[in-house]
Design a protein around this motif. Sequence first.
Motif, PDB file in Angstrom:
ATOM      1  N   GLY A 108      25.669  -9.554 -29.283  1.00 45.74           N
ATOM      2  CA  GLY A 108      26.418 -10.068 -30.413  1.00 45.74           C
ATOM      3  C   GLY A 108      27.681  -9.262 -30.660  1.00 45.74           C
ATOM      4  N   ILE A 109      28.612  -9.859 -31.414  1.00 44.92           N
ATOM      5  CA  ILE A 109      29.884  -9.215 -31.742  1.00 44.92           C
ATOM      6  C   ILE A 109      30.164  -9.432 -33.224  1.00 44.92           C
ATOM      7  N   THR A 110      30.597  -8.365 -33.899  1.00 43.96           N
ATOM      8  CA  THR A 110      31.056  -8.463 -35.272  1.00 43.96           C
ATOM      9  C   THR A 110      32.470  -7.906 -35.344  1.00 43.96           C
ATOM     10  N   GLU A 111      33.083  -7.985 -36.508  1.00 45.25           N
ATOM     11  CA  GLU A 111      34.410  -7.406 -36.658  1.00 45.25           C
ATOM     12  C   GLU A 111      34.364  -5.883 -36.695  1.00 45.25           C
ATOM     13  N   PHE A 112      33.158  -5.322 -36.789  1.00 46.79           N
ATOM     14  CA  PHE A 112      33.006  -3.871 -36.824  1.00 46.79           C
ATOM     15  C   PHE A 112      32.429  -3.328 -35.520  1.00 46.79           C
ATOM     16  N   GLN A 113      31.627  -4.139 -34.797  1.00 47.60           N
ATOM     17  CA  GLN A 113      30.972  -3.696 -33.574  1.00 47.60           C
ATOM     18  C   GLN A 113      31.299  -4.661 -32.434  1.00 47.60           C
ATOM     19  N   ASN A 114      31.551  -4.078 -31.255  1.00 50.77           N
ATOM     20  CA  ASN A 114      31.874  -4.892 -30.080  1.00 50.77           C
ATOM     21  C   ASN A 114      30.630  -5.293 -29.300  1.00 50.77           C
ATOM     22  N   SER A 115      29.505  -4.605 -29.529  1.00 48.19           N
ATOM     23  CA  SER A 115      28.287  -4.917 -28.787  1.00 48.19           C
ATOM     24  C   SER A 115      27.074  -4.645 -29.670  1.00 48.19           C
ATOM     25  N   VAL A 116      26.293  -5.688 -29.910  1.00 49.05           N
ATOM     26  CA  VAL A 116      25.101  -5.585 -30.745  1.00 49.05           C
ATOM     27  C   VAL A 116      23.924  -6.196 -29.996  1.00 49.05           C
ATOM     28  N   MET A 117      22.849  -5.447 -29.868  1.00 52.67           N
ATOM     29  CA  MET A 117      21.642  -5.992 -29.248  1.00 52.67           C
ATOM     30  C   MET A 117      21.070  -7.100 -30.129  1.00 52.67           C
ATOM     31  N   VAL A 118      20.463  -8.099 -29.487  1.00 51.33           N
ATOM     32  CA  VAL A 118      19.914  -9.246 -30.211  1.00 51.33           C
ATOM     33  C   VAL A 118      18.409  -9.311 -29.973  1.00 51.33           C
ATOM     34  N   PHE A 119      17.658  -9.296 -31.074  1.00 48.17           N
ATOM     35  CA  PHE A 119      16.203  -9.418 -31.037  1.00 48.17           C
ATOM     36  C   PHE A 119      15.788 -10.623 -31.872  1.00 48.17           C
ATOM     37  N   THR A 120      14.625 -11.191 -31.539  1.00 47.80           N
ATOM     38  CA  THR A 120      14.029 -12.245 -32.360  1.00 47.80           C
ATOM     39  C   THR A 120      12.647 -11.789 -32.807  1.00 47.80           C
ATOM     40  N   TYR A 121      12.246 -12.240 -33.977  1.00 42.21           N
ATOM     41  CA  TYR A 121      10.913 -11.911 -34.481  1.00 42.21           C
ATOM     42  C   TYR A 121      10.170 -13.217 -34.791  1.00 42.21           C
ATOM     43  N   SER A 122       8.862 -13.201 -34.549  1.00 39.02           N
ATOM     44  CA  SER A 122       8.014 -14.375 -34.737  1.00 39.02           C
ATOM     45  C   SER A 122       7.485 -14.400 -36.168  1.00 39.02           C
ATOM     46  N   PRO A 123       6.883 -15.512 -36.584  1.00 42.16           N
ATOM     47  CA  PRO A 123       6.268 -15.551 -37.926  1.00 42.16           C
ATOM     48  C   PRO A 123       5.215 -14.473 -38.118  1.00 42.16           C
ATOM     49  N   ALA A 124       4.527 -14.092 -37.025  1.00 43.40           N
ATOM     50  CA  ALA A 124       3.499 -13.055 -37.144  1.00 43.40           C
ATOM     51  C   ALA A 124       4.106 -11.696 -37.490  1.00 43.40           C
ATOM     52  N   ALA A 125       5.370 -11.471 -37.090  1.00 41.12           N
ATOM     53  CA  ALA A 125       6.034 -10.190 -37.369  1.00 41.12           C
ATOM     54  C   ALA A 125       6.838 -10.224 -38.657  1.00 41.12           C
ATOM     55  N   PHE A 126       6.805 -11.354 -39.364  1.00 44.60           N
ATOM     56  CA  PHE A 126       7.626 -11.507 -40.568  1.00 44.60           C
ATOM     57  C   PHE A 126       7.288 -10.449 -41.619  1.00 44.60           C
ATOM     58  N   GLU A 127       6.008 -10.107 -41.755  1.00 50.47           N
ATOM     59  CA  GLU A 127       5.595  -9.165 -42.805  1.00 50.47           C
ATOM     60  C   GLU A 127       6.216  -7.787 -42.618  1.00 50.47           C
ATOM     61  N   HIS A 128       6.554  -7.423 -41.367  1.00 39.16           N
ATOM     62  CA  HIS A 128       7.147  -6.104 -41.120  1.00 39.16           C
ATOM     63  C   HIS A 128       8.603  -6.033 -41.568  1.00 39.16           C
ATOM     64  N   PHE A 129       9.263  -7.205 -41.691  1.00 41.46           N
ATOM     65  CA  PHE A 129      10.684  -7.228 -42.005  1.00 41.46           C
ATOM     66  C   PHE A 129      11.000  -7.831 -43.369  1.00 41.46           C
ATOM     67  N   VAL A 130       9.961  -8.242 -44.095  1.00 41.40           N
ATOM     68  CA  VAL A 130      10.218  -8.929 -45.361  1.00 41.40           C
ATOM     69  C   VAL A 130      10.979  -8.023 -46.338  1.00 41.40           C
ATOM     70  N   GLY A 131      10.759  -6.713 -46.252  1.00 42.41           N
ATOM     71  CA  GLY A 131      11.459  -5.793 -47.155  1.00 42.41           C
ATOM     72  C   GLY A 131      12.933  -5.627 -46.836  1.00 42.41           C
ATOM     73  N   PHE A 132      13.347  -6.047 -45.626  1.00 43.53           N
ATOM     74  CA  PHE A 132      14.749  -5.913 -45.219  1.00 43.53           C
ATOM     75  C   PHE A 132      15.541  -7.203 -45.438  1.00 43.53           C
ATOM     76  N   LEU A 133      14.860  -8.308 -45.668  1.00 45.81           N
ATOM     77  CA  LEU A 133      15.534  -9.607 -45.735  1.00 45.81           C
ATOM     78  C   LEU A 133      16.335  -9.757 -47.025  1.00 45.81           C
ATOM     79  N   SER A 134      17.279 -10.698 -46.972  1.00 48.47           N
ATOM     80  CA  SER A 134      18.096 -11.049 -48.130  1.00 48.47           C
ATOM     81  C   SER A 134      17.860 -12.512 -48.466  1.00 48.47           C
ATOM     82  N   PRO A 135      17.926 -12.898 -49.759  1.00 49.05           N
ATOM     83  CA  PRO A 135      17.760 -14.318 -50.110  1.00 49.05           C
ATOM     84  C   PRO A 135      18.820 -15.218 -49.478  1.00 49.05           C
TER      85      PRO A 135
END
Length: 383
Positions: A108-135
Amino acid sequence: MKSSILIASYLWKDTWKRWFEQPSSPLARLFVTGLLALVATVILVAFHLLERSIRERLERFGLNTVLVRETITTESRELTVFGDAPHRLAPLAEQGQLLRVRQLFVRGITEFQNSVMVFTYSPAAFEHFVGFLSPKTAAILFTEDLPGGVLVRVNVNRHSTLAVSRQPQGWLRPLLAEDVLLVPQGTWPDEERLGFVETTIFQRKPDGQSVAHVVSAVNNFFTLERERRSPPQVQSALPLIRELEKLKERQVQWRNLLAAILGIAVSLVYGSIAVLEFRQNLFVSALLRSFGAPRRYLFWRHLVENSLLANLAALCAILLLAMLHKTLFGTLGFARPVLEFSGGNPYVSAEVLSILIWVNIGAVLSSIPILVGLRTPVGATLN
Protein backbone atom coordinates in the motif's frame (compact mmCIF):
# COMPACT_ATOMS: atom_id res chain seq x y z
CA MET A 1 52.76 16.54 63.50
CA LYS A 2 54.37 19.74 62.29
CA SER A 3 57.34 17.85 60.85
CA SER A 4 55.00 15.53 58.94
CA ILE A 5 53.21 18.49 57.37
CA LEU A 6 56.51 20.09 56.42
CA ILE A 7 57.80 16.86 54.85
CA ALA A 8 54.59 16.36 52.88
CA SER A 9 54.66 20.00 51.74
CA TYR A 10 58.25 19.69 50.58
CA LEU A 11 57.59 16.46 48.68
CA TRP A 12 54.53 17.98 47.01
CA LYS A 13 56.50 21.08 45.92
CA ASP A 14 59.34 18.88 44.72
CA THR A 15 56.92 16.84 42.61
CA TRP A 16 55.43 19.96 41.04
CA LYS A 17 58.93 21.31 40.29
CA ARG A 18 59.93 18.01 38.67
CA TRP A 19 56.81 18.03 36.50
CA PHE A 20 57.55 21.52 35.21
CA GLU A 21 61.21 20.75 34.62
CA GLN A 22 60.48 17.42 32.94
CA PRO A 23 56.94 17.66 31.51
CA SER A 24 57.52 14.63 29.29
CA SER A 25 57.28 12.37 32.35
CA PRO A 26 53.69 13.21 33.43
CA LEU A 27 52.55 13.76 29.84
CA ALA A 28 53.77 10.32 28.77
CA ARG A 29 51.92 8.66 31.64
CA LEU A 30 48.77 10.66 30.94
CA PHE A 31 48.86 9.84 27.22
CA VAL A 32 49.46 6.11 27.63
CA THR A 33 46.83 5.70 30.32
CA GLY A 34 44.30 7.87 28.50
CA LEU A 35 44.75 6.00 25.23
CA LEU A 36 44.42 2.57 26.85
CA ALA A 37 41.41 3.65 28.90
CA LEU A 38 39.78 5.17 25.80
CA VAL A 39 40.13 1.96 23.77
CA ALA A 40 38.94 -0.20 26.67
CA THR A 41 35.93 2.05 27.27
CA VAL A 42 34.93 2.01 23.60
CA ILE A 43 34.98 -1.80 23.52
CA LEU A 44 33.11 -2.25 26.80
CA VAL A 45 30.47 0.39 25.98
CA ALA A 46 29.99 -1.19 22.55
CA PHE A 47 29.28 -4.53 24.23
CA HIS A 48 26.89 -2.77 26.59
CA LEU A 49 25.01 -1.19 23.68
CA LEU A 50 24.88 -4.50 21.81
CA GLU A 51 23.38 -6.16 24.86
CA ARG A 52 20.83 -3.35 25.19
CA SER A 53 19.96 -3.68 21.50
CA ILE A 54 19.34 -7.42 21.84
CA ARG A 55 17.25 -6.90 24.97
CA GLU A 56 15.18 -4.29 23.11
CA ARG A 57 14.57 -6.75 20.29
CA LEU A 58 13.63 -9.40 22.84
CA GLU A 59 11.19 -7.04 24.49
CA ARG A 60 9.73 -6.07 21.13
CA PHE A 61 9.28 -9.65 19.95
CA GLY A 62 8.24 -11.12 23.29
CA LEU A 63 9.77 -13.98 25.25
CA ASN A 64 6.57 -16.04 25.02
CA THR A 65 5.76 -15.37 21.37
CA VAL A 66 6.09 -17.73 18.41
CA LEU A 67 5.51 -16.51 14.86
CA VAL A 68 4.74 -19.02 12.07
CA ARG A 69 4.65 -17.89 8.43
CA GLU A 70 3.48 -20.29 5.70
CA THR A 71 3.29 -19.33 2.03
CA ILE A 72 -0.04 -20.19 0.37
CA THR A 73 0.06 -20.13 -3.43
CA THR A 74 -2.61 -20.54 -6.09
CA GLU A 75 -1.93 -24.30 -6.11
CA SER A 76 -2.44 -24.70 -2.35
CA ARG A 77 -5.68 -26.25 -1.15
CA GLU A 78 -5.73 -23.75 1.75
CA LEU A 79 -6.27 -20.89 -0.70
CA THR A 80 -9.63 -19.35 0.24
CA VAL A 81 -10.91 -15.83 -0.04
CA PHE A 82 -13.98 -15.92 2.19
CA GLY A 83 -13.68 -17.87 5.42
CA ASP A 84 -10.73 -19.67 6.97
CA ALA A 85 -9.29 -22.99 5.87
CA PRO A 86 -8.82 -25.61 8.60
CA HIS A 87 -6.19 -24.38 11.00
CA ARG A 88 -3.56 -27.05 11.54
CA LEU A 89 -2.03 -25.15 14.49
CA ALA A 90 -5.36 -24.91 16.31
CA PRO A 91 -4.27 -27.39 19.06
CA LEU A 92 -1.81 -24.72 20.27
CA ALA A 93 -4.81 -22.75 21.58
CA GLU A 94 -4.75 -25.04 24.62
CA GLN A 95 -1.30 -23.67 25.51
CA GLY A 96 -1.97 -19.98 24.83
CA GLN A 97 -3.54 -17.43 22.54
CA LEU A 98 -3.64 -17.73 18.73
CA LEU A 99 -4.04 -15.01 16.12
CA ARG A 100 -4.27 -15.83 12.42
CA VAL A 101 -3.91 -13.21 9.67
CA ARG A 102 -2.87 -13.12 6.01
CA GLN A 103 -0.10 -11.08 4.43
CA LEU A 104 -0.96 -10.28 0.81
CA PHE A 105 1.57 -10.08 -2.01
CA VAL A 106 0.80 -6.39 -2.57
CA ARG A 107 1.89 -3.12 -0.98
CA GLY A 108 0.00 0.00 0.00
CA ILE A 109 0.92 3.67 -0.43
CA THR A 110 -0.10 6.72 1.59
CA GLU A 111 0.91 10.35 1.38
CA PHE A 112 3.21 9.68 4.34
CA GLN A 113 4.56 6.19 3.49
CA ASN A 114 5.79 4.81 0.17
CA SER A 115 5.47 1.15 1.19
CA VAL A 116 2.98 -0.41 3.59
CA MET A 117 2.51 -4.12 4.18
CA VAL A 118 -1.07 -5.33 3.67
CA PHE A 119 -2.70 -7.90 5.96
CA THR A 120 -6.26 -9.22 6.15
CA TYR A 121 -8.04 -10.51 9.23
CA SER A 122 -10.93 -12.99 9.36
CA PRO A 123 -14.10 -12.72 11.49
CA ALA A 124 -12.48 -15.16 13.93
CA ALA A 125 -9.64 -12.66 14.52
CA PHE A 126 -11.98 -9.68 14.87
CA GLU A 127 -11.94 -9.81 18.69
CA HIS A 128 -8.16 -9.18 18.73
CA PHE A 129 -8.54 -5.91 16.79
CA VAL A 130 -11.85 -4.56 18.05
CA GLY A 131 -10.02 -2.19 20.42
CA PHE A 132 -8.13 -0.63 17.50
CA LEU A 133 -11.10 -0.09 15.17
CA SER A 134 -12.83 3.21 14.46
CA PRO A 135 -16.59 3.72 13.86
CA LYS A 136 -15.64 5.32 10.53
CA THR A 137 -13.63 2.43 9.05
CA ALA A 138 -12.80 -1.24 9.51
CA ALA A 139 -9.22 -0.75 8.23
CA ILE A 140 -6.30 -0.13 10.61
CA LEU A 141 -2.92 1.39 9.77
CA PHE A 142 -0.33 0.37 12.36
CA THR A 143 2.50 2.92 12.24
CA GLU A 144 4.81 4.80 14.58
CA ASP A 145 5.08 7.75 12.21
CA LEU A 146 1.60 9.11 12.99
CA PRO A 147 -0.33 9.72 16.21
CA GLY A 148 -3.20 7.39 16.97
CA GLY A 149 -6.68 8.12 15.65
CA VAL A 150 -5.72 9.88 12.41
CA LEU A 151 -7.72 8.88 9.31
CA VAL A 152 -5.40 8.13 6.40
CA ARG A 153 -6.16 7.33 2.77
CA VAL A 154 -4.32 4.17 1.64
CA ASN A 155 -4.01 3.11 -2.01
CA VAL A 156 -3.46 -0.55 -2.91
CA ASN A 157 -3.13 -1.17 -6.65
CA ARG A 158 -6.32 0.33 -8.11
CA HIS A 159 -8.14 0.22 -4.76
CA SER A 160 -8.38 2.89 -2.10
CA THR A 161 -9.56 2.72 1.48
CA LEU A 162 -9.71 4.91 4.58
CA ALA A 163 -7.77 3.58 7.59
CA VAL A 164 -7.36 4.76 11.16
CA SER A 165 -3.77 5.06 12.42
CA ARG A 166 -2.81 3.19 15.57
CA GLN A 167 0.44 2.76 17.48
CA PRO A 168 1.74 -0.86 17.48
CA GLN A 169 1.69 -2.34 20.96
CA GLY A 170 1.46 -5.51 22.99
CA TRP A 171 2.01 -8.98 21.61
CA LEU A 172 1.18 -7.78 18.07
CA ARG A 173 4.63 -6.18 17.82
CA PRO A 174 6.33 -9.23 16.18
CA LEU A 175 3.84 -8.86 13.35
CA LEU A 176 4.46 -5.13 13.00
CA ALA A 177 8.13 -4.97 12.04
CA GLU A 178 7.17 -2.13 9.67
CA ASP A 179 4.05 -0.13 8.77
CA VAL A 180 1.07 -2.46 8.30
CA LEU A 181 -2.40 -1.96 6.80
CA LEU A 182 -4.97 -4.36 8.23
CA VAL A 183 -8.31 -4.84 6.41
CA PRO A 184 -11.14 -7.38 6.76
CA GLN A 185 -10.73 -10.58 4.80
CA GLY A 186 -12.42 -10.47 1.39
CA THR A 187 -12.00 -6.70 0.99
CA TRP A 188 -9.93 -7.20 -2.16
CA PRO A 189 -10.67 -10.76 -3.39
CA ASP A 190 -8.61 -10.45 -6.59
CA GLU A 191 -5.45 -9.67 -4.59
CA GLU A 192 -6.15 -12.52 -2.16
CA ARG A 193 -6.53 -15.04 -4.99
CA LEU A 194 -2.92 -14.36 -5.96
CA GLY A 195 -1.88 -16.08 -2.75
CA PHE A 196 -0.68 -14.88 0.62
CA VAL A 197 1.53 -15.63 3.59
CA GLU A 198 -0.58 -17.14 6.32
CA THR A 199 0.80 -15.74 9.56
CA THR A 200 0.02 -17.22 12.96
CA ILE A 201 1.04 -15.48 16.18
CA PHE A 202 1.08 -17.71 19.25
CA GLN A 203 1.31 -16.20 22.73
CA ARG A 204 2.18 -18.80 25.34
CA LYS A 205 0.36 -18.96 28.69
CA PRO A 206 2.55 -18.52 31.77
CA ASP A 207 1.83 -22.13 32.77
CA GLY A 208 1.99 -23.53 29.22
CA GLN A 209 4.69 -25.54 27.51
CA SER A 210 8.03 -23.81 27.03
CA VAL A 211 8.68 -21.82 23.85
CA ALA A 212 11.44 -24.26 22.90
CA HIS A 213 8.98 -27.15 23.19
CA VAL A 214 6.38 -25.33 21.09
CA VAL A 215 8.91 -24.46 18.35
CA SER A 216 10.15 -28.05 18.27
CA ALA A 217 6.58 -29.39 18.06
CA VAL A 218 5.65 -27.04 15.19
CA ASN A 219 8.79 -27.93 13.23
CA ASN A 220 8.21 -31.65 13.76
CA PHE A 221 4.58 -31.32 12.66
CA PHE A 222 5.45 -29.70 9.35
CA THR A 223 8.34 -32.12 8.82
CA LEU A 224 5.97 -35.09 9.11
CA GLU A 225 3.63 -33.62 6.51
CA ARG A 226 4.38 -35.15 3.13
CA GLU A 227 3.17 -32.30 1.00
CA ARG A 228 5.22 -30.70 -1.74
CA ARG A 229 5.55 -27.20 -0.41
CA SER A 230 8.21 -25.05 1.13
CA PRO A 231 8.50 -25.41 4.90
CA PRO A 232 7.08 -22.58 7.01
CA GLN A 233 9.18 -19.97 8.72
CA VAL A 234 9.07 -20.32 12.50
CA GLN A 235 10.34 -17.39 14.58
CA SER A 236 10.76 -17.11 18.32
CA ALA A 237 12.95 -15.36 20.87
CA LEU A 238 15.21 -18.40 21.31
CA PRO A 239 17.90 -17.23 18.81
CA LEU A 240 17.97 -13.82 20.51
CA ILE A 241 18.33 -15.46 23.92
CA ARG A 242 21.24 -17.59 22.68
CA GLU A 243 22.81 -14.53 21.06
CA LEU A 244 22.51 -12.62 24.35
CA GLU A 245 24.15 -15.46 26.28
CA LYS A 246 27.06 -15.63 23.83
CA LEU A 247 27.46 -11.86 24.00
CA LYS A 248 27.66 -11.99 27.81
CA GLU A 249 30.35 -14.68 27.62
CA ARG A 250 32.38 -12.61 25.16
CA GLN A 251 31.90 -9.51 27.30
CA VAL A 252 33.39 -11.29 30.32
CA GLN A 253 36.33 -12.54 28.24
CA TRP A 254 37.04 -9.10 26.79
CA ARG A 255 36.67 -7.47 30.19
CA ASN A 256 39.27 -9.81 31.69
CA LEU A 257 41.61 -9.37 28.72
CA LEU A 258 41.35 -5.57 28.75
CA ALA A 259 41.81 -5.51 32.52
CA ALA A 260 45.01 -7.54 32.25
CA ILE A 261 46.38 -5.41 29.39
CA LEU A 262 45.48 -2.16 31.14
CA GLY A 263 46.92 -3.18 34.51
CA ILE A 264 50.16 -4.58 33.04
CA ALA A 265 50.71 -1.63 30.69
CA VAL A 266 50.15 0.97 33.39
CA SER A 267 52.38 -0.86 35.87
CA LEU A 268 55.19 -1.25 33.32
CA VAL A 269 55.12 2.33 32.01
CA TYR A 270 54.64 3.97 35.38
CA GLY A 271 57.07 1.61 37.06
CA SER A 272 59.84 2.28 34.51
CA ILE A 273 59.43 6.05 34.78
CA ALA A 274 59.26 5.88 38.58
CA VAL A 275 62.48 3.84 38.77
CA LEU A 276 64.31 6.28 36.51
CA GLU A 277 63.13 9.25 38.55
CA PHE A 278 63.93 7.49 41.80
CA ARG A 279 67.48 6.80 40.66
CA GLN A 280 67.84 10.39 39.51
CA ASN A 281 66.73 11.67 42.92
CA LEU A 282 68.33 8.87 44.93
CA PHE A 283 70.78 11.14 46.75
CA VAL A 284 68.03 13.63 47.71
CA SER A 285 65.83 10.82 49.03
CA ALA A 286 68.70 9.39 51.08
CA LEU A 287 69.46 12.86 52.44
CA LEU A 288 65.83 13.30 53.51
CA ARG A 289 65.89 9.94 55.24
CA SER A 290 69.09 10.91 57.06
CA PHE A 291 67.25 13.98 58.37
CA GLY A 292 64.54 11.75 59.80
CA ALA A 293 61.98 11.58 56.99
CA PRO A 294 60.26 8.16 57.17
CA ARG A 295 60.53 5.84 54.16
CA ARG A 296 56.76 5.54 53.97
CA TYR A 297 56.50 9.25 53.11
CA LEU A 298 58.77 8.79 50.11
CA PHE A 299 56.88 5.69 49.03
CA TRP A 300 53.50 7.39 49.40
CA ARG A 301 54.79 10.31 47.33
CA HIS A 302 55.35 8.00 44.32
CA LEU A 303 52.14 6.05 44.92
CA VAL A 304 49.95 9.15 45.16
CA GLU A 305 51.65 10.67 42.12
CA ASN A 306 51.08 7.57 39.97
CA SER A 307 47.51 7.13 41.19
CA LEU A 308 46.68 10.80 40.58
CA LEU A 309 48.00 10.76 37.00
CA ALA A 310 46.42 7.38 36.18
CA ASN A 311 42.97 8.30 37.49
CA LEU A 312 43.08 11.74 35.89
CA ALA A 313 43.93 10.25 32.48
CA ALA A 314 41.30 7.49 32.73
CA LEU A 315 38.55 9.86 33.89
CA CYS A 316 39.32 12.36 31.12
CA ALA A 317 39.19 9.58 28.53
CA ILE A 318 35.83 8.33 29.84
CA LEU A 319 34.36 11.84 30.01
CA LEU A 320 35.55 12.63 26.48
CA LEU A 321 33.95 9.46 25.17
CA ALA A 322 30.72 10.22 27.04
CA MET A 323 30.59 13.66 25.39
CA LEU A 324 31.05 12.10 21.94
CA HIS A 325 28.81 9.12 22.73
CA LYS A 326 26.00 9.63 20.20
CA THR A 327 28.30 10.89 17.45
CA LEU A 328 30.79 8.04 17.76
CA PHE A 329 28.47 5.09 18.29
CA GLY A 330 25.88 6.53 15.92
CA THR A 331 28.44 6.22 13.11
CA LEU A 332 28.97 2.59 14.15
CA GLY A 333 25.36 1.80 13.31
CA PHE A 334 23.64 1.80 16.70
CA ALA A 335 20.01 2.96 16.64
CA ARG A 336 19.14 6.20 18.41
CA PRO A 337 16.89 4.57 21.10
CA VAL A 338 19.80 2.33 22.09
CA LEU A 339 22.12 5.35 22.46
CA GLU A 340 19.83 7.15 24.89
CA PHE A 341 20.84 7.17 28.57
CA SER A 342 17.22 6.63 29.67
CA GLY A 343 17.85 2.87 29.70
CA GLY A 344 20.97 3.30 31.86
CA ASN A 345 24.21 5.22 31.56
CA PRO A 346 26.92 2.83 30.28
CA TYR A 347 29.65 5.12 31.60
CA VAL A 348 28.69 4.51 35.22
CA SER A 349 28.34 0.76 34.79
CA ALA A 350 30.37 -1.97 36.46
CA GLU A 351 32.33 -2.51 33.23
CA VAL A 352 33.64 1.06 33.14
CA LEU A 353 34.24 0.98 36.89
CA SER A 354 36.51 -2.03 36.34
CA ILE A 355 38.72 0.17 34.13
CA LEU A 356 39.32 2.56 37.03
CA ILE A 357 39.96 -0.35 39.38
CA TRP A 358 42.62 -1.88 37.13
CA VAL A 359 44.19 1.50 36.47
CA ASN A 360 44.68 1.90 40.22
CA ILE A 361 45.98 -1.66 40.52
CA GLY A 362 48.53 -0.82 37.83
CA ALA A 363 49.51 2.34 39.74
CA VAL A 364 50.05 0.31 42.93
CA LEU A 365 52.12 -2.33 41.12
CA SER A 366 54.28 0.38 39.53
CA SER A 367 55.23 1.65 43.00
CA ILE A 368 56.58 -1.68 44.21
CA PRO A 369 60.10 -1.08 42.75
CA ILE A 370 60.23 2.16 44.75
CA LEU A 371 59.40 0.26 47.92
CA VAL A 372 62.23 -2.17 47.18
CA GLY A 373 64.66 0.66 46.43
CA LEU A 374 63.89 2.40 49.71
CA ARG A 375 65.13 -0.66 51.61
CA THR A 376 68.70 0.30 50.68
CA PRO A 377 70.53 1.68 53.77
CA VAL A 378 71.07 5.43 53.85
CA GLY A 379 74.77 5.07 54.45
CA ALA A 380 75.29 2.91 51.40
CA THR A 381 73.70 5.59 49.24
CA LEU A 382 75.43 8.64 50.72
CA ASN A 383 78.85 6.98 50.63
